[in-house]
Design a protein around this motif. Structure first.
Motif, short mmCIF file in Angstrom:
data_model
loop_
_atom_site.label_atom_id
_atom_site.label_comp_id
_atom_site.label_asym_id
_atom_site.label_seq_id
_atom_site.Cartn_x
_atom_site.Cartn_y
_atom_site.Cartn_z
N LEU A 149 0.83 -1.21 0.00
CA LEU A 149 0.00 0.00 0.00
C LEU A 149 0.86 1.26 0.00
O LEU A 149 0.55 2.23 -0.70
N ILE A 150 1.91 1.24 0.78
CA ILE A 150 2.83 2.38 0.81
C ILE A 150 3.42 2.63 -0.58
O ILE A 150 3.54 3.77 -1.03
N ARG A 151 3.77 1.54 -1.25
CA ARG A 151 4.37 1.66 -2.59
C ARG A 151 3.40 2.27 -3.59
O ARG A 151 3.75 3.24 -4.27
N ILE A 152 2.19 1.72 -3.71
CA ILE A 152 1.26 2.23 -4.74
C ILE A 152 0.73 3.61 -4.42
O ILE A 152 0.29 4.34 -5.31
N SER A 153 0.75 3.99 -3.14
CA SER A 153 0.28 5.33 -2.77
C SER A 153 1.36 6.38 -2.94
O SER A 153 1.12 7.56 -2.65
N VAL A 181 -5.61 -0.89 8.66
CA VAL A 181 -7.02 -0.47 8.68
C VAL A 181 -7.14 1.04 8.50
O VAL A 181 -7.88 1.53 7.63
N TRP A 182 -6.42 1.80 9.34
CA TRP A 182 -6.58 3.26 9.22
C TRP A 182 -5.97 3.79 7.92
O TRP A 182 -6.48 4.76 7.35
N PHE A 183 -4.91 3.14 7.44
CA PHE A 183 -4.28 3.61 6.20
C PHE A 183 -5.17 3.36 5.00
O PHE A 183 -5.25 4.19 4.09
N VAL A 184 -5.86 2.23 4.99
CA VAL A 184 -6.83 1.95 3.91
C VAL A 184 -7.94 2.99 3.90
O VAL A 184 -8.33 3.51 2.84
N LYS A 233 -8.47 -1.27 -5.90
CA LYS A 233 -7.03 -1.25 -6.18
C LYS A 233 -6.23 -1.50 -4.91
O LYS A 233 -5.21 -2.20 -4.92
N GLN A 234 -6.71 -0.95 -3.80
CA GLN A 234 -6.02 -1.17 -2.52
C GLN A 234 -6.04 -2.64 -2.12
O GLN A 234 -5.03 -3.21 -1.68
N MET A 235 -7.21 -3.28 -2.29
CA MET A 235 -7.33 -4.69 -1.92
C MET A 235 -6.43 -5.55 -2.80
O MET A 235 -5.80 -6.50 -2.32
N ASN A 236 -6.37 -5.23 -4.07
CA ASN A 236 -5.49 -5.97 -4.98
C ASN A 236 -4.03 -5.83 -4.56
O ASN A 236 -3.27 -6.80 -4.58
N GLU A 237 -3.64 -4.62 -4.15
CA GLU A 237 -2.25 -4.40 -3.76
C GLU A 237 -1.94 -5.04 -2.40
O GLU A 237 -0.81 -5.48 -2.17
N LEU A 238 -2.94 -5.09 -1.52
CA LEU A 238 -2.74 -5.79 -0.26
C LEU A 238 -2.39 -7.26 -0.49
O LEU A 238 -1.46 -7.81 0.11
#
Length: 478
Positions: free
Chosen positions: A79-83, A308-311, A323-328
């Motif tokens: 998540l850190i990477r894609i964001s 959780v809070w970052f999502v 997209k977030q779930m896919n990256e997780l």
């Protein structure tokens, strides 16, 4: 007694296979299967028994927590990477840092916030150094060397919130169980940290190279052969182009440094808070409340809460949930090879326990003087880790042996455990097969084999210093 000697066979097979194939996971799997057939020598019985060993390791409560933490942490990094967190950090750093001293000050200070895993540490700082390579009067090998000294040698000394802590505590716990010794794996890990002499020596060398060494090479790369000289001019033009040197800093990603800083700070802060809360519940006070058996629980809950809070934060700031779930999942899956390695290590441990491996080692090697156990374990471990290129594989193979010999000889467990961890760190740093070596070489456009050769001399010097300390120190402590 015959069965006792058979208990050594799986470990011998694992070591021979790992050195010859340079593949740790298949070698460990082969060892588990052999242990299964030694326990139950039937056509299907051996495979069934091997499966039982692996399942037994995977269903252990503490081991499941390690798996959850590793997968969740890798998912958070995804998540850190894609964001744009990693890319944002690199861009912000390259725009503000000038000169060698500033670059290396950033390298060391940033280690305090990016120590969770060596690969993550390297991909956050190596692109910064790549962008500044023409401003720093050092060769690329020396830059890579400094970066890597703040990776594995630094991370193995950190007692919380790293991808290493759970596994390191786990292999100690397994080894204690095999030898029927009382003790807490995490507490022994803490006690062993001052005795990881190789890691400490490498940090000192890296610090000296960063701030007190004047390189005679002005970015002249000794690793190039005459055949490669034709390509060098173009490579030099590209050296300061950090974008796309790694998928984490790709051009199509946004640039938001706080998307790296805040989640990592959250994991670290929540881990400390939860460790303290669990310690208070166990009746401890003050500093002692932070040192308790619930550290793994604290790490798991901290990383899950941070996800959780970052999502939610990313969703609010226009990052699609799908997209977030896919990256997780994608990020978590990057840790599957490590999880598979752990499954094999735990399975081999169960098989060794069924074969009374610890009793055999203790009975056969009790003649070794207590003062020589740590140095012998360290030298053997360095050789093994260099040839297989895996610190975790080395720890999983060697820790049961080291703890068994230490228990029967009366050696100090923290020193021997520190020697095992130090030997694995040697391979992670110096082996051409190491993931860290190849990641750094790839980002800095270095030849991986010749870069590893460049690091080998200082690594051997540090290993020599460590060996002397392991040899001398027990005489003073006895």
């Amino acid at each position: 007694m015959h069965m006792n000697w058979l208990s050594v066979i799986p470990f011998i097979i694992v070591v021979i296979a790992a050195i010859s194939t340079k593949q740790v996971i298949p070698s460990l799997f082969f060892g588990v299967v052999v242990a299964g057939y030694l326990v139950q020598p039937e056509v299907l019985g051996g495979m069934t028994k091997a499966l039982e060993f692996v399942i037994g390791g995977l269903t252990d409560e503490a081991n499941l927590k390690i798996i959850i933490f590793l997968y969740a942490f890798a998912a958070l990094i995804g998540l850190i990477r894609i964001s744009g967190g990693i890319k944002g950090f690199v861009q912000a750093a390259t725009e503000r840092i000038e000169g060698k001293k500033g670059a290396f000050t950033l390298t060391w200070i940033s280690a305090l916030g990016t120590f969770s895993a060596p690969s993550f540490r390297i991909v956050t700082i190596a692109p910064v150094m790549k962008a500044m390579i023409k401003k720093i009067p050092m060769s690329k090998q020396e830059l890579g060397f400094v970066i890597e000294t703040t990776a594995s040698p630094f991370i193995v000394l950190i007692p919380i919130a790293t991808a290493f802590v759970g596994y390191m505590s786990s292999v100690i716990e397994l080894s204690l169980d095999q030898t029927k010794l009382e003790g807490d794996g995490y507490t022994l890990f803490l006690q062993s940290i001052p005795f990881n002499f190789f890691a400490i020596a490498m940090l000192l060398i890296g610090f000296y190279l960063s701030f007190f060494h004047s390189s005679k090479k002005q970015a002249v790369e000794a690793e190039n052969t005459p055949e490669e000289d034709a390509k060098k001019e173009q490579e030099d033009d590209d050296d300061d182009q950090w974008e796309d040197c790694h998928p984490s800093v790709a051009k199509d990603l946004p640039s938001k440094p706080w998307n790296l800083i805040l989640p990592l700070a959250s994991v670290i802060l929540l881990t400390f808070v939860l460790m303290y809360v669990f310690g208070i519940k166990e009746g401890k006070e003050g500093w002692q409340a932070l040192i308790n058996s619930r550290v793994l629980d604290a790490m798991v809950i901290a990383v899950v809460l941070s996800i959780v809070w970052f999502v939610i934060f990313l969703k609010i700031t226009s990052h699609p949930l799908r997209k977030q779930m896919n990256e997780l999942v994608t990020g978590g899956n990057e840790m599957m090879s490590v999880i598979l390695l752990l499954a094999m290590v735990w399975g081999l441990s169960k098989g060794s326990e069924a074969l009374n491996f610890a009793d055999t080692i203790s009975e056969s090697l009790k003649w070794i003087p207590a003062s020589f156990v740590a140095v012998l374990v360290f030298i053997i471990g360095c050789s093994l880790s260099y040839f297989i290129g895996s610190s975790w594989g080395t720890w999983g193979i060697l820790m049961p042996v080291g703890v068994s010999i230490a228990s029967v000889s009366g050696s100090s467990l923290p020193i021997v455990i520190g020697a095992v961890f130090a030997s694995g760190t040697f391979g992670a740093f110096s082996s051409p097969l190491s993931d860290n070596n190849n990641t750094t070489a790839g980002i800095l456009n270095l030849n991986a084999v010749r870069y590893a050769k460049f690091k080998l001399k200082p690594a051997l010097i540090s290993a020599g210093v460590a060996a002397v300390l392991y040899l001398v120190l027990p005489f003073f402590l006895s």
